[in-house]
Design a protein around this motif. Structure first.
Motif, PDB file in Angstrom:
ATOM      1  N   PRO A 422       1.248  -1.550   0.230  1.00 20.53           N
ATOM      2  CA  PRO A 422       0.167   0.169   0.282  1.00 20.53           C
ATOM      3  C   PRO A 422       1.040   1.481  -0.304  1.00 20.53           C
ATOM      4  O   PRO A 422       2.078   1.288   0.223  1.00 20.53           O
ATOM      5  N   ASN A 423       0.205   1.816  -0.496  1.00 18.60           N
ATOM      6  CA  ASN A 423       0.953   4.119   0.121  1.00 18.60           C
ATOM      7  C   ASN A 423       1.749   3.960  -0.744  1.00 18.60           C
ATOM      8  O   ASN A 423       3.345   4.254  -0.172  1.00 18.60           O
ATOM      9  N   LEU A 424       1.753   3.051  -2.435  1.00 20.55           N
ATOM     10  CA  LEU A 424       3.123   4.132  -2.896  1.00 20.55           C
ATOM     11  C   LEU A 424       2.714   4.862  -3.973  1.00 20.55           C
ATOM     12  O   LEU A 424       2.112   5.388  -4.462  1.00 20.55           O
ATOM     13  N   ASN A 425       4.316   5.609  -4.354  1.00 18.61           N
ATOM     14  CA  ASN A 425       3.915   6.662  -5.164  1.00 18.61           C
ATOM     15  C   ASN A 425       3.553   6.184  -6.668  1.00 18.61           C
ATOM     16  O   ASN A 425       4.598   5.220  -6.836  1.00 18.61           O
ATOM     17  N   GLY A 426       2.651   7.232  -7.007  1.00 18.71           N
ATOM     18  CA  GLY A 426       2.045   7.364  -8.564  1.00 18.71           C
ATOM     19  C   GLY A 426       0.959   6.086  -8.354  1.00 18.71           C
ATOM     20  O   GLY A 426       0.643   5.915  -9.147  1.00 18.71           O
ATOM     21  N   VAL A 427       0.655   5.298  -7.114  1.00 19.13           N
ATOM     22  CA  VAL A 427      -0.189   4.374  -7.450  1.00 19.13           C
ATOM     23  C   VAL A 427      -1.320   5.190  -6.225  1.00 19.13           C
ATOM     24  O   VAL A 427      -1.584   4.838  -5.460  1.00 19.13           O
ATOM     25  N   ASP A 428      -2.730   6.090  -7.382  1.00 14.52           N
ATOM     26  CA  ASP A 428      -3.327   6.271  -6.850  1.00 14.52           C
ATOM     27  C   ASP A 428      -4.700   6.074  -6.618  1.00 14.52           C
ATOM     28  O   ASP A 428      -5.491   6.480  -5.707  1.00 14.52           O
TER      29      ASP A 428
END
Length: 460
Positions: A422-428
C-alpha cells in the motif's frame, strides 16, 4: 574542446510535409524553430553531430552507442520509404566514448545493436539539418532505464571524449509528455502539463540541477520520452556557464514539443551539478539514518553484512522483544536515487521471529530480486531502506473494498499470485493497484482471479 552548442528537439514524423499532409501546419512554431537551428548548425559547420534518441536501441541498464561506419534509415514505417537519409559514423569518437565509459564504470558501449536502421528520433532532426548542411559525421546514442544521474555521467564522459581538433554539436532528441489532451492519441493525465511546464522552465533557465532532481513518478505519469536525452545533454554541458534559448513550445496533438538551444561560454565551478546533487543526496541519507528505527537499521545492517562478509548477519542481541518474540510476514524495499532497487518479502511468517524475517528478506531484496542485478558494495551508501510488517491478508469480493493508501493487495489466479504494497508513490487508485499486481504475476485482465487485502506497519 567544449561542445559548440547543444539542442533539445522533438521528433514527430507528422512534421514532415509528405507525412503530415497539411497537419504539420498546426505545429508551425516547431517547424520555424527547426529551420532556425538548422541554419545555426550550417553556420557552425560541425565535424560531428551527436544525437541521443529514445527510439534507438535502448536497454534498461546499458547505454547503446551505434557501431559500424555507416547507417541509413527512412520513414518506411510511416509509409514513406523514399524519404531517407544516409550517414557516416564518427567511429573515432565512438571508440573514445566507449573507452572512457569503461574507465568511469558507466555501462555503455557498442554491443547489442538490435536494429542498425536510423530511427525517427534521428531522422526528423536530420531532415531539417540536411536541408542546410550535410558535411558531418554522426554519433547515435540510446538512453537507458538507468537513473538521471547515470545519464548525466554519460554526458560528462562524452565531454571528456571530445577532440580539441573537432567541432561538435549535441542534439537531445525527445518529446515531452504524451498525455496533454483527452482527445489526444494517449489521453490526458494531470501530470502531463505539469511535467511540460517544469521542463520548459528548466530549459529556459538551464537549471540542470533541477533537471537531475525531477520526480521520477512525475516523469513516468507524464509518459515522456525526452528526459534521458536531456540529462545526457546536461552532462555534456557540465561545468560551463550556458546561454539558453527556448525557441518554441507547443502541443496541439496532445504531445509536448520543445525546441531549445544551449551555448556554453566560460567554465564555472558552480555548475558541476552532479556533485551538488550527490552532496545533497548524501546529506539527506545521513539525516535519514540518524532517524531510522531498529527495523530499518536491522535491514540495512543485514544487507551490508551479507555483501561485505558473504554470509547472513547473526541476529543482534540487543533487539526489542517486538522483533524477537513476534512473527509476521515482512517486505523489505530498497531504493536508490529515488528509484526502486529491490523488493522481496513474505505474506506470512516463515521464520521464528520478525527479526529473522527482516534479516532474510533484506538479503533477498538486495541479491535475489530477479528484476535487478545484485546490489554491490559500492552502492550500499546510496541505498534507502523501508520495512513493511504485514497483518494477515483477508479475502474481499470487490475492488471497491480496496484503498491503495491503506491496503495492499494480493491478486491470485491458479498458481499465479501478485502482490503490491500500500501507499506507493504513483499508485493512486484501486484499479491501478490491481492492474500492477496482476501484471507482476502474469495474470491476464480477462482471467478469473481473486483478491485479498492486507494492512501494514511501515518503517522507513
Amino acid at each position: 574542446m567544449m561542445i559548440l552548442k547543444a539542442y533539445t528537439v522533438p521528433h514527430p514524423p507528422i512534421i514532415i510535409p509528405e507525412i503530415g499532409r497539411g497537419e504539420e501546419r498546426k505545429i508551425q512554431a516547431t517547424i520555424d524553430a527547426y529551420h532556425a537551428i538548422a541554419k545555426e548548425i550550417r553556420d557552425l559547420q560541425p565535424d560531428t553531430i551527436i544525437i541521443s534518441s529514445p527510439h534507438s536501441t535502448v536497454y534498461s541498464n546499458y547505454f547503446h552507442i551505434s557501431p559500424h561506419s555507416k547507417a541509413s534509415g527512412s520513414f518506411i514505417s510511416f509509409g514513406f520509404p523514399t524519404i531517407s537519409t544516409n550517414v557516416s559514423y564518427d567511429t573515432t569518437l565512438v571508440q573514445r566514448i566507449e573507452e572512457l565509459a569503461i574507465l568511469s564504470d558507466i555501462p555503455a558501449g557498442t554491443q547489442g545493436e538490435r536494429d542498425n536502421q536510423l530511427d525517427h528520433g534521428v531522422l526528423v532532426p536530420l531532415y531539417f539539418i540536411n536541408q542546410y548542411y550535410s558535411d558531418y559525421k554522426l554519433v547515435r546514442i540510446g538512453p537507458s532505464g538507468l537513473s538521471s544521474q547515470e545519464h548525466y555521467r554519460l554526458g560528462q564522459t562524452i565531454q571528456k571524449a571530445l577532440d580539441s581538433d573537432k567541432k561538435v554539436i549535441y542534439i537531445a532528441s525527445g518529446d515531452l509528455s504524451h498525455k496533454l489532451k483527452k482527445d489526444g492519441p494517449y489521453g490526458f493525465v494531470k501530470e502531463g502539463p505539469i511535467f511540460d511546464r517544469e521542463i520548459v522552465s528548466i530549459l529556459n533557465e538551464a537549471n540542470f540541477l533541477k533537471l537531475l532532481s525531477l520526480d521520477s513518478t512525475l516523469c513516468h505519469k507524464a509518459a515522456e520520452c525526452g528526459y534521458g536525452s536531456f540529462n545526457i545533454m546536461a552532462g555534456v554541458l557540465d561545468g560551463y556557464d550556458v546561454i539558453s534559448n527556448v525557441y518554441s513550445y507547443e502541443g496541439p496533438f496532445g504531445v509536448g514539443y520543445v525546441v531549445a538551444g544551449f551555448t556554453p561560454t566560460s567554465p564555472n565551478i558552480n555548475r558541476h551539478f552532479l556533485s551538488q546533487y550527490n552532496e545533497s543526496l548524501q546529506e539527506g541519507q545521513r539525516s535519514i539514518r540518524n532517524h531510522e528505527d531498529e527495523y530499518v537499521t536491522l535491514a540495512r545492517q543485514s544487507l551490508e553484512y551479507y555483501i561485505n562478509h558473504h554470509k547472513p548477519l547473526p541476529r543482534p542481541k540487543n533487539l526489542s522483544k517486538e522483533l524477537t518474540s513476534s512473527k509476521a510476514g515482512v517486505f523489505v524495499s530498497l531504493h536508490k536515487n529515488g528509484r526502486l532497487r529491490g523488493c522481496i518479502g513474505t505474506t506470512g511468517p516463515t521464520t521464528i521471529c520478525i527479526a529473522d524475517e527482516i534479516i532474510h528478506n533484506a538479503i533477498s531484496a538486495g541479491t535475489r530480486d530477479p528484476r535487478f542485478p545484485k546490489v554491490t558494495a559500492k552502492e550500499l551508501p546510496d541505498i534507502i531502506y523501508s520495512v513493511d510488517v504485514l497483518f494477515p491478508p483477508e479475502a474481499i469480493t470487490s475492488i471497491n473494498d480496496l484503498d491503495p493508501k491503506r491496503y495492499g493487495v494480493i491478486v491470485k489466479s491458479g498458481y499465479k499470485s501478485g502482490l503490491l504494497l500500500p501507499n506507493l508513490n504513483g499508485v493512486d487508485t484501486a484499479e491501478e493497484q490491481v492492474d500492477i499486481a496482476r501484471q507482476k504475476a502474469g495474470i491476464h485482465k480477462k482471467d478469473n482471479y481473486t483478491l485479498k487485502r492486507f494492512e501494514v506497519i511501515r518503517h522507513h
